[in-house]
Scaffold this motif. Structure first.
Motif, PDB file in Angstrom:
ATOM      1  N   LEU A 186       3.057  13.753  23.184  1.00 23.79           N
ATOM      2  CA  LEU A 186       3.725  13.055  22.088  1.00 23.79           C
ATOM      3  C   LEU A 186       5.155  12.684  22.474  1.00 23.79           C
ATOM      4  O   LEU A 186       5.627  11.584  22.180  1.00 23.79           O
ATOM      5  N   GLY A 187       5.819  13.614  23.160  1.00 18.31           N
ATOM      6  CA  GLY A 187       7.175  13.317  23.611  1.00 18.31           C
ATOM      7  C   GLY A 187       7.213  12.179  24.619  1.00 18.31           C
ATOM      8  O   GLY A 187       8.119  11.344  24.598  1.00 18.31           O
ATOM      9  N   ILE A 188       6.202  12.124  25.516  1.00 15.15           N
ATOM     10  CA  ILE A 188       6.138  11.034  26.500  1.00 15.15           C
ATOM     11  C   ILE A 188       5.960   9.690  25.805  1.00 15.15           C
ATOM     12  O   ILE A 188       6.635   8.712  26.135  1.00 15.15           O
ATOM     13  N   LEU A 189       5.057   9.638  24.823  1.00 12.53           N
ATOM     14  CA  LEU A 189       4.804   8.381  24.115  1.00 12.53           C
ATOM     15  C   LEU A 189       6.026   7.932  23.325  1.00 12.53           C
ATOM     16  O   LEU A 189       6.393   6.747  23.333  1.00 12.53           O
ATOM     17  N   VAL A 190       6.660   8.905  22.618  1.00 12.16           N
ATOM     18  CA  VAL A 190       7.855   8.543  21.848  1.00 12.16           C
ATOM     19  C   VAL A 190       8.980   8.101  22.775  1.00 12.16           C
ATOM     20  O   VAL A 190       9.679   7.114  22.524  1.00 12.16           O
ATOM     21  N   GLY A 191       9.153   8.815  23.883  1.00 10.40           N
ATOM     22  CA  GLY A 191      10.193   8.441  24.840  1.00 10.40           C
ATOM     23  C   GLY A 191       9.942   7.070  25.447  1.00 10.40           C
ATOM     24  O   GLY A 191      10.880   6.275  25.639  1.00 10.40           O
ATOM     25  N   ALA A 192       8.668   6.771  25.764  1.00 10.75           N
ATOM     26  CA  ALA A 192       8.346   5.460  26.324  1.00 10.75           C
ATOM     27  C   ALA A 192       8.649   4.348  25.326  1.00 10.75           C
ATOM     28  O   ALA A 192       9.184   3.293  25.692  1.00 10.75           O
ATOM     29  N   ALA A 193       8.321   4.604  24.048  1.00 10.89           N
ATOM     30  CA  ALA A 193       8.604   3.589  23.026  1.00 10.89           C
ATOM     31  C   ALA A 193      10.101   3.373  22.868  1.00 10.89           C
ATOM     32  O   ALA A 193      10.566   2.229  22.722  1.00 10.89           O
ATOM     33  N   ILE A 194      10.873   4.463  22.919  1.00  9.95           N
ATOM     34  CA  ILE A 194      12.329   4.335  22.770  1.00  9.95           C
ATOM     35  C   ILE A 194      12.929   3.590  23.963  1.00  9.95           C
ATOM     36  O   ILE A 194      13.778   2.706  23.804  1.00  9.95           O
ATOM     37  N   ILE A 195      12.488   3.952  25.175  1.00 15.11           N
ATOM     38  CA  ILE A 195      13.008   3.282  26.371  1.00 15.11           C
ATOM     39  C   ILE A 195      12.665   1.805  26.346  1.00 15.11           C
ATOM     40  O   ILE A 195      13.491   0.945  26.692  1.00 15.11           O
ATOM     41  N   ARG A 196      11.422   1.469  25.930  1.00 22.26           N
ATOM     42  CA  ARG A 196      11.021   0.063  25.846  1.00 22.26           C
ATOM     43  C   ARG A 196      11.902  -0.680  24.857  1.00 22.26           C
ATOM     44  O   ARG A 196      12.353  -1.810  25.125  1.00 22.26           O
ATOM     45  N   TRP A 197      12.172  -0.061  23.702  1.00 23.37           N
ATOM     46  CA  TRP A 197      13.007  -0.724  22.694  1.00 23.37           C
ATOM     47  C   TRP A 197      14.411  -0.943  23.219  1.00 23.37           C
ATOM     48  O   TRP A 197      15.009  -2.021  23.018  1.00 23.37           O
ATOM     49  N   ILE A 198      14.970   0.050  23.922  1.00 26.84           N
ATOM     50  CA  ILE A 198      16.328  -0.070  24.448  1.00 26.84           C
ATOM     51  C   ILE A 198      16.406  -1.188  25.487  1.00 26.84           C
ATOM     52  O   ILE A 198      17.318  -2.031  25.465  1.00 26.84           O
ATOM     53  N   LEU A 199      15.444  -1.219  26.429  1.00 28.90           N
ATOM     54  CA  LEU A 199      15.469  -2.243  27.476  1.00 28.90           C
ATOM     55  C   LEU A 199      15.267  -3.644  26.901  1.00 28.90           C
ATOM     56  O   LEU A 199      15.927  -4.598  27.321  1.00 28.90           O
ATOM     57  N   HIS A 200      14.360  -3.770  25.927  1.00 32.18           N
ATOM     58  CA  HIS A 200      14.168  -5.068  25.280  1.00 32.18           C
ATOM     59  C   HIS A 200      15.437  -5.504  24.548  1.00 32.18           C
ATOM     60  O   HIS A 200      15.789  -6.696  24.539  1.00 32.18           O
ATOM     61  N   PHE A 201      16.115  -4.538  23.931  1.00 33.72           N
ATOM     62  CA  PHE A 201      17.359  -4.859  23.225  1.00 33.72           C
ATOM     63  C   PHE A 201      18.430  -5.338  24.208  1.00 33.72           C
ATOM     64  O   PHE A 201      19.165  -6.299  23.931  1.00 33.72           O
ATOM     65  N   VAL A 202      18.495  -4.678  25.377  1.00 34.79           N
ATOM     66  CA  VAL A 202      19.475  -5.081  26.386  1.00 34.79           C
ATOM     67  C   VAL A 202      19.185  -6.494  26.890  1.00 34.79           C
ATOM     68  O   VAL A 202      20.090  -7.332  27.012  1.00 34.79           O
ATOM     69  N   VAL A 203      17.909  -6.782  27.185  1.00 38.54           N
ATOM     70  CA  VAL A 203      17.540  -8.118  27.666  1.00 38.54           C
ATOM     71  C   VAL A 203      17.856  -9.169  26.610  1.00 38.54           C
ATOM     72  O   VAL A 203      18.432 -10.224  26.916  1.00 38.54           O
ATOM     73  N   LYS A 204      17.512  -8.881  25.366  1.00 41.54           N
ATOM     74  CA  LYS A 204      17.791  -9.833  24.290  1.00 41.54           C
ATOM     75  C   LYS A 204      19.285 -10.053  24.119  1.00 41.54           C
ATOM     76  O   LYS A 204      19.741 -11.185  23.895  1.00 41.54           O
ATOM     77  N   ARG A 205      20.055  -8.971  24.247  1.00 42.24           N
ATOM     78  CA  ARG A 205      21.509  -9.088  24.087  1.00 42.24           C
ATOM     79  C   ARG A 205      22.117  -9.944  25.200  1.00 42.24           C
ATOM     80  O   ARG A 205      22.975 -10.803  24.954  1.00 42.24           O
ATOM     81  N   VAL A 206      21.649  -9.732  26.432  1.00 44.59           N
ATOM     82  CA  VAL A 206      22.167 -10.508  27.558  1.00 44.59           C
ATOM     83  C   VAL A 206      21.816 -11.986  27.402  1.00 44.59           C
ATOM     84  O   VAL A 206      22.657 -12.873  27.605  1.00 44.59           O
ATOM     85  N   VAL A 207      20.556 -12.258  27.036  1.00 41.11           N
ATOM     86  CA  VAL A 207      20.130 -13.649  26.842  1.00 41.11           C
ATOM     87  C   VAL A 207      20.948 -14.311  25.737  1.00 41.11           C
ATOM     88  O   VAL A 207      21.408 -15.463  25.867  1.00 41.11           O
ATOM     89  N   THR A 208      21.157 -13.590  24.635  1.00 37.35           N
ATOM     90  CA  THR A 208      21.926 -14.149  23.516  1.00 37.35           C
ATOM     91  C   THR A 208      23.364 -14.432  23.914  1.00 37.35           C
ATOM     92  O   THR A 208      23.929 -15.471  23.545  1.00 37.35           O
TER      93      THR A 208
END
Length: 337
Positions: free
Chosen positions: A25-47
């Motif tokens: 459960l911790g692996i899945l939650v951590g993967a979801a959090i990391i994915r959200w953070i990286l997507h947020f960074v990419v979106k922020r850079v593009v914006t």
């Protein structure tokens, strides 16, 4: 069924593997959090990149960039495309890493799994080659800037505006609103109508007895007025040109008029130019013939690429084979009887 023994076995399972379940459960939650953070960074850079370009060009929206240098538009579209591809790569990478960590937590031997997967992969290699082809072709299209989000493209199966570019699928919205999902591996050629410049081509059929020079002068004057008007001045790149007669028949003469424009304004310029030409011909009293018996030819010809400025070629010397001249024959005198 003995419910007491059932619940006892369930409790024993959680007692034995509860730590593993919490780890998964911790692996899945951590993967979801990391994915959200990286997507947020990419979106922020593009914006930030897109917003910076808009501020530099002093516009509020991307469509207004049509009046700015073409390089700025390409940077915006290319940035959004690379951002879309990076989001896909991040998602699939995190999924694969999380899956490997979950299997390791459950005690599955990764080495044995890889060995078994090698045997299975040998059987699936023929089917998986299409996926690999899609991924590689998609990466090359982005790297080489063949297309980008917002481009109007012709990819063979579909023609329209690119809405998303993934590592396997490119989404194209056609003029009817249909969203096409085109596999990158199936794209054999890309016709990009949003890069560089575009050309408005007007083929006008006039009656055979019309004064061609007068009509050409009127068309050129009308197109020149459009190109110099304040509304259309920023969208027209070069002066209009008359390429002359494209076809001739007993029913009509076809005259070609062209204007070089920005890619984002080609359709608008063409519509406005047709309206002005219609009014000019009405003022001249020219009645256009019926088009049901006229074939407009020459549009797809390779010679039309250079237009009225054909490439220069060196003159080819011609050697004439002169035959020896014969002496003139003298008429025979009639013999005396």
């Amino acid at each position: 069924m003995d419910w007491n023994s059932f619940w006892a076995s369930v409790g024993q399972f959680f007692a034995d593997r509860g730590g593993d379940l919490l780890a998964i459960l911790g692996i899945l939650v951590g993967a979801a959090i990391i994915r959200w953070i990286l997507h947020f960074v990419v979106k922020r850079v593009v914006t930030q990149i897109v917003t910076g370009i808009k501020k530099t060009q002093r516009v509020d929206d991307t469509q207004s960039l049509q009046a700015s240098p073409l390089a700025a538009v390409r940077v915006v579209q290319r940035t959004r495309t690379i951002g879309s591809v990076l989001n896909n790569v991040i998602t699939w990478t995190i999924i694969v890493i999380a899956l490997i960590m979950v299997l390791d937590t459950l005690g599955v031997s990764i080495t044995a799994l890889v060995a078994s997967a090698g045997v299975i992969a040998a059987g699936l290699a023929f089917g998986a080659q299409n996926i690999v082809k899609d991924v590689l072709n998609g990466l090359f299209m982005v790297i080489e800037d063949q297309l980008g989000v917002g481009d109007v493209v012709d990819v063979g199966p579909a023609t329209g505006v690119v809405e998303a570019v993934g590592i396997r699928i490119t989404q194209v919205r056609d003029v009817n609103g249909t969203l096409w999902f085109v596999r990158n591996g199936e794209i054999l050629r890309v016709g990009n109508m949003s890069q560089g410049w575009a050309r408005v081509i007007i083929d006008l059929a006039v009656p055979y007895e019309t004064d061609v020079e007068e009509v050409e002068a009127k068309l050129l004057k009308t197109a020149g007025e459009l190109a110099s008007s304040p509304k259309w001045r920023s969208t027209v790149l070069e002066k209009p040109e008359i390429w002359g007669l494209e076809s001739i028949s007993a029913e009509a003469l076809v005259i070609r008029l062209v204007i070089k424009t920005r890619t984002t304004a080609k359709d608008e310029v063409a519509r406005e130019l047709r309206m002005r030409i219609k009014k000019s011909l009405d003022d001249m009293g020219v009645q256009l013939p019926a088009l049901n018996s006229i074939v407009l030819s020459g549009y797809e010809g390779a010679a039309s690429v250079r237009g009225s400025k054909p490439p220069r070629t060196k003159p080819v010397s011609v050697v004439e084979n002169k035959a020896p001249r014969r002496a003139p024959r003298t008429p025979r005198k009639p013999e005396a009887e």
